[in-house]
Write an enzyme that holds these catalytic residues in place. Structure first.
Site, PDB file in Angstrom:
ATOM      1  N   ASP A  32      46.294  32.698  36.578  1.00  0.00           N
ATOM      2  CA  ASP A  32      46.941  33.695  37.563  1.00  0.00           C
ATOM      3  C   ASP A  32      48.049  32.915  38.276  1.00  0.00           C
ATOM      4  OD1 ASP A  32      46.580  35.743  39.892  1.00  0.00           O
ATOM      5  OD2 ASP A  32      46.131  34.037  40.936  1.00  0.00           O
ATOM      6  N   ASP A  59      49.714  33.699  41.956  1.00  0.00           N
ATOM      7  CA  ASP A  59      49.545  33.467  43.356  1.00  0.00           C
ATOM      8  C   ASP A  59      48.029  33.056  43.663  1.00  0.00           C
ATOM      9  OD1 ASP A  59      52.255  34.177  44.682  1.00  0.00           O
ATOM     10  OD2 ASP A  59      51.609  36.274  44.050  1.00  0.00           O
TER      11      ASP A  59
END
Length: 219
Positions: free
Chosen positions: A8, A10
């Site tokens: 991922d 953020d």
């Protein structure tokens, strides 16, 4: 055998919460609505924008969700060229982690709720773009926890679910990994609590990037 790690962005690679919160607050203000508090906004980081707005404001209709999502995107882009834009720093140890994994033969990818443009700008800003062979974003896939982004990453990297690890900071990341049949690994420095990550399927939760290095040595 291709060993693939999908990250991922953020909350996992970079801390981008400040700009997300500002843009979401401006979107709500512009629509004459009271913005959600920042804790609530941080919790939806990782979802595609329209899905995120739907979680934040379930009482609004689909048209309002779309309107707020488009306003958020416009405000976020405007922030990038303004003096109010906040740095999106790498979390401690991430640069060394990525370099070490690449040296050890892992193939690296990203699966994120960001747009193609937003992800590219972040990776280029930190000089990390060359580390990743597959970049999957909300521009081309359904929102997490739908497994489409991981399926596409596996296909592009010529990997298999059995040799793929998903690393993220939210329950959405863990649920996506479970749905795709890959190995879910959480990080404890992002936007969801450790207990939520475990409940969503995380087999391991790292406290620091160096914990991921040690864990993946035996994966």
């Amino acid at each position: 055998m291709t060993r693939l790690v999908v990250f991922d962005c953020d909350g996992t690679l970079v801390d981008g919460q400040a700009n997300i919160c500002i843009a979401m607050e401006r979107a709500y203000d512009g629509d004459g609505l009271t913005p959600p508090d920042r804790h609530a906004i941080r919790r939806i980081v990782g979802l595609s924008v329209q899905d995120a707005v739907a979680v934040l404001s379930p009482a609004l209709d689909a048209a309002a969700h779309l309107r707020l999502a488009e306003a958020f995107k416009a405000h976020f882009q405007a922030l990038r060229t303004s003096a109010l834009f906040q740095a999106e720093p790498l979390y401690e140890g991430i640069r060394e982690l990525l370099a070490g994994l690449a040296s050890a033969g892992w193939v690296l990818g990203v699966a994120t709720g960001k747009s193609d443009r937003g992800l590219r700008l972040v990776l280029e800003h930190h000089g990390l773009a060359d580390h990743f062979v597959t970049l999957q974003t909300a521009d081309r896939h359904p929102s997490k926890p739908h497994p489409a982004m991981i399926h596409a990453a596996i296909a592009q990297a010529d990997a298999t679910p059995e040799t793929t690890i998903m690393i993220g900071d939210t329950s959405y990341d863990m649920a996506m990994a479970v749905a795709a049949g890959v190995h879910p690994v959480g990080v404890d420095w992002g936007y969801h609590d450790r207990d939520e990550l475990v409940a969503a399927g995380a087999r391991f939760v790292a406290d620091h990037a160096r914990d991921l290095t040690r864990y993946l040595e035996h994966a």
